[in-house]
Design an enzyme around this catalytic site. Structure first.
Site, mmCIF file in Angstrom:
data_model
loop_
_atom_site.group_PDB
_atom_site.id
_atom_site.type_symbol
_atom_site.label_atom_id
_atom_site.label_comp_id
_atom_site.label_asym_id
_atom_site.label_seq_id
_atom_site.Cartn_x
_atom_site.Cartn_y
_atom_site.Cartn_z
ATOM 1 N N GLY A 213 35.048 45.620 -143.793
ATOM 2 C CA GLY A 213 34.891 46.648 -143.149
ATOM 3 C C GLY A 213 35.919 47.055 -142.048
ATOM 4 O O GLY A 213 35.963 47.975 -141.460
ATOM 5 N N LYS A 216 40.906 47.152 -145.136
ATOM 6 C CA LYS A 216 41.821 46.765 -146.203
ATOM 7 C C LYS A 216 41.991 47.764 -147.314
ATOM 8 O O LYS A 216 43.165 48.132 -147.667
ATOM 9 C CB LYS A 216 41.197 45.471 -146.553
ATOM 10 C CG LYS A 216 41.181 44.319 -145.650
ATOM 11 C CD LYS A 216 40.894 42.828 -146.397
ATOM 12 C CE LYS A 216 39.485 43.028 -147.081
ATOM 13 N NZ LYS A 216 38.464 43.187 -145.814
ATOM 14 N N HIS A 432 10.378 42.995 -116.100
ATOM 15 C CA HIS A 432 11.368 41.852 -116.919
ATOM 16 C C HIS A 432 12.806 42.449 -116.945
ATOM 17 O O HIS A 432 13.676 41.825 -116.678
ATOM 18 C CB HIS A 432 10.694 41.533 -118.391
ATOM 19 C CG HIS A 432 11.626 40.491 -119.282
ATOM 20 N ND1 HIS A 432 11.211 39.377 -119.344
ATOM 21 C CD2 HIS A 432 12.857 40.827 -119.737
ATOM 22 C CE1 HIS A 432 11.977 38.627 -120.149
ATOM 23 N NE2 HIS A 432 13.075 39.352 -120.345
ATOM 24 N N GLU A 433 12.812 43.630 -117.466
ATOM 25 C CA GLU A 433 14.079 44.252 -117.490
ATOM 26 C C GLU A 433 14.818 44.549 -116.128
ATOM 27 O O GLU A 433 15.732 44.390 -115.890
ATOM 28 C CB GLU A 433 14.077 45.569 -118.383
ATOM 29 C CG GLU A 433 13.434 45.376 -119.758
ATOM 30 C CD GLU A 433 14.200 44.514 -120.601
ATOM 31 O OE1 GLU A 433 15.328 44.491 -120.200
ATOM 32 O OE2 GLU A 433 13.407 43.980 -121.470
#
Length: 654
Positions: A213, A216, A432-433
């Site tokens: 990806g 090339k 938690h976050e």
């Protein structure tokens, strides 16, 4: 004949394929009709009534027969009422006398068969039908396989034309160094005297090496669009067949075609399919693949030099290629196509965004900051996903919100809004976050917060995303300790708010990340004073066919125990730092958790404003989130979802 001389609807200037099929079927139907007609007309007198011989004799005796015609054993004739009849007469010597006694007119002629041309045509018609059917089947096989039924050795290389969808170097962004090296080859093809007058020779081959990806094949198409010379393209798997010698024959045929069009470029995609290391199978190698590789080596640089033919190949497995294929004289240049940095990602996004109507708030640099490690194909997919999301919502422009949603979808999966969670689980997820976010805010070396959400995506039940200001190629000790503290902030918040016994399993990915980072610090980067600057990490080198040249690290039991103790101490140090920060700023933890329960998703700017001012403003007016607790009612603008997880776009070990 060039492409402009060909008739429309055909690759060879002949009639259309459907016309060919129609003519074949018309010929088959005409042949069948002729066959039926000939069979029906083989026996003359087929329309006369067939009667038994005894009935014929009775008619003769009664005088009802007017005339007869005797042809061998077949007797035909007419009655007095002109009705025709036909019968089969055995060898009866008295038949003529009986007919003469009754006055029957007698005529005789030898028995006639069908004409010789009819006999030959009828007998050969089935053969010609089977021959035509076989020819039709073989033509279909040629059309589907790209080579004749017996032409297995013909090359399947296709000459690339640029009638539409032409790609140039202007369409290639983010890989400037690789583009410059290949652009030099194009300049050589356009003006060889510029280099030849100083003794320079055209490179015989260039090998493009990079992860999937990274662009090339796009680079090869850009060379075809810029060079203005014939460009042949083929896949490495097109050489290999089950028959020994076919691949080598196809290589020879491909170079014969290229010689006729020299100077030209031949692009071999996924060359590792045919260029693998010879003899690596330990006695069980594929002879066909090795013969094909040998022929390719000879054609690229053998006794007969193929001047004017440049070979460009692409692979993402350079470790398995044969050394003879990589030496100068065959592949003079090995061009590494890396994953783009932040500046390269900005350029790639700008290229793909040209085809999409954008809203004024879209910032390609912000998107590039949040996509470290993305390849060119990943970024193209991100832009496409954003356009699809905007179309699904009925918008005319693609806004930044669609890009953010597309990025989250690509990185973590689609939102799981159907998940049912209890209020207690939602509160635990919010805390938690919020724990991750508060620790990140107060760790000076941490990357800035970009977004916090408690909407489940994929396997993550929530996320705090931090975006680096720029790409980092080395990481300092203070940032590693900051990342350790941030990763443990969610688990510490659960313990501080809900108690020791209520700590959940939601911090599993956080613990895994912290343990891996601490292990790298001790065993790879020498950041433990007790272990010292010695590498104890197990080798992670490339292995081929299950064999690796790297030897496992040998260490004593005491050293292994010391390493484990140091890893545990570093992770525990991050947990202690997170606990100190959350205890000191407990009010901010409550405030942010309440805002997450109310809004589900908060941007980095909203989080910073909430911590600094105690409130945030949205379209529906200012809100002052309440502290969630016993008897507290939290107003909700959407149905809240909760989860746990620590999101950081930086790679592991950052």
């Amino acid at each position: 004949m060039n492409d402009n001389d060909k008739q429309p609807g055909s690759d060879t200037g002949g009639p259309n394929p459907w016309m060919k099929s129609l003519l074949i079927w018309v010929g088959i139907l005409v042949a069948l009709a002729l066959f039926v007609a000939l069979i029906g007309n083989r026996e003359p007198g087929a329309a006369a009534a067939q009667i038994p011989y005894s009935a014929f004799l009775d008619k003769v005796e009664s005088g009802a027969v007017h005339d007869v015609n005797i042809a061998g054993e077949v007797v035909t004739g007419t009655y007095n009422d002109t009705t025709k009849f036909r019968t089969f007469a055995p060898q009866d010597p008295r038949l003529t006398d009986r007919l003469r006694e009754k006055g029957v007119v007698i005529s005789a002629k030898p028995e006639e068969g069908a004409p010789i041309w009819q006999i030959l045509l009828v007998n050969s018609l089935p053969f010609f039908l089977f021959l035509g059917l076989g020819y039709f089947v073989l033509r279909q096989m040629q059309k589907n396989t790209g080579s004749g039924a017996m032409g297995f050795g013909k090359s399947r290389a296709k000459m690339l034309t640029q009638k539409e969808g032409r790609v140039t170097f202007d369409d290639v962004a983010g890989i400037d160094e690789a583009r410059e090296e290949l652009q030099e080859i194009v300049e050589f093809l356009k003006d060889p005297t510029k280099f030849a007058r100083l003794g320079g020779k055209i490179p015989k081959g260039a090998l493009l090496v990079g992860s999937p990806g990274t662009g090339k094949t796009l680079l090869a198409r850009a060379i075809a669009g810029e060079a203005g010379v014939p460009f042949f393209t083929i896949s490495g798997s097109d050489f290999v067949e089950m028959f020994v010698g076919v691949g080598a024959s196809r290589v020879r045929d491909m170079f014969e075609q290229a010689k006729k069009s020299a100077p030209c470029i031949v692009f071999i995609d996924e060359i590792d399919a045919v260029g693998r290391h010879r003899g690596a199978g330990l006695g069980n190698g594929n002879d066909e693949r090795e013969q094909t590789l040998n022929q390719l080596l000879v054609e690229m640089d053998g006794f007969e030099a193929n001047e004017g033919i440049i070979i460009i190949a692409a692979t993402n497995r350079p470790d398995v290629l044969d050394p003879a294929l990589l030496r100068p004289g065959r592949f003079d240049r090995q061009v590494v196509v890396p994953r783009p940095d932040i500046e390269g990602r900005v350029k790639i996004l700008e290229v793909h965004m040209k085809k999409v109507p954008l809203a004024p708030d879209v910032d390609a640099r912000v998107i590039a900051r949040g996509t470290p490690g993305f390849s060119g194909a990943d970024l193209a997919n991100l832009v496409n996903e954003a356009a699809l999301l905007a179309a699904r919502k009925g918008k005319r422009l693609v806004a930044m919100s669609e890009f953010e949603e597309a990025k989250d979808k690509v990185m973590m999966g689609a939102e799981r809004r159907s998940m049912v969670m209890t209020d207690e689980e939602k509160r635990m997820t919010a805390y938690h976050e919020a724990g991750h976010a508060i620790v990140s805010i107060h760790e000076a070396a941490s990357d800035p917060i970009h977004k916090a959400t408690i909407i489940p995506r994929g396997r993550a039940l929530g996320m705090v995303m931090r975006l680096p200001e720029r790409d980092s190629y080395s990481y300092h000790r203070d940032k590693m300790y900051a990342n350790l503290a941030v990763s443990m902030g969610g688990r510490v918040a659960e313990e501080v708010i809900f108690g020791y016994d209520k700590v959940s399993s939601g911090a599993s990915s956080d613990i895994q990340y912290a343990t891996g980072l601490a292990r790298d610090m001790v065993t790879k980067w020498g950041m433990s004073d007790k272990v010292g600057p010695v590498e104890y990490a197990q080798p992670e080198g490339e292995s081929f066919l299950g064999y690796s040249n790297s030897q496992p690290v040998r260490m004593s039991n005491q050293t292994a125990q010391l390493i484990d103790d140091e890893i545990k101490a570093i992770v525990q140090g991050g947990l202690d730092r997170a606990k100190h920060l959350l205890t000191e700023h407990i009010d901010q933890l409550h405030l942010l958790a309440g805002a997450l329960l109310e809004y589900e998703t908060l941007s980095g700017d909203e989080i910073l404003k909430l911590v600094a001012e105690g409130s945030i403003s949205r379209d529906d007016g200012p809100k002052s989130p309440s502290v969630p607790g016993a008897g507290t009612s939290i107003p909700k603008t959407r149905k809240p979802k909760g989860g746990s997880g620590f999101g950081n776009p930086a790679p592991a070990g950052a």
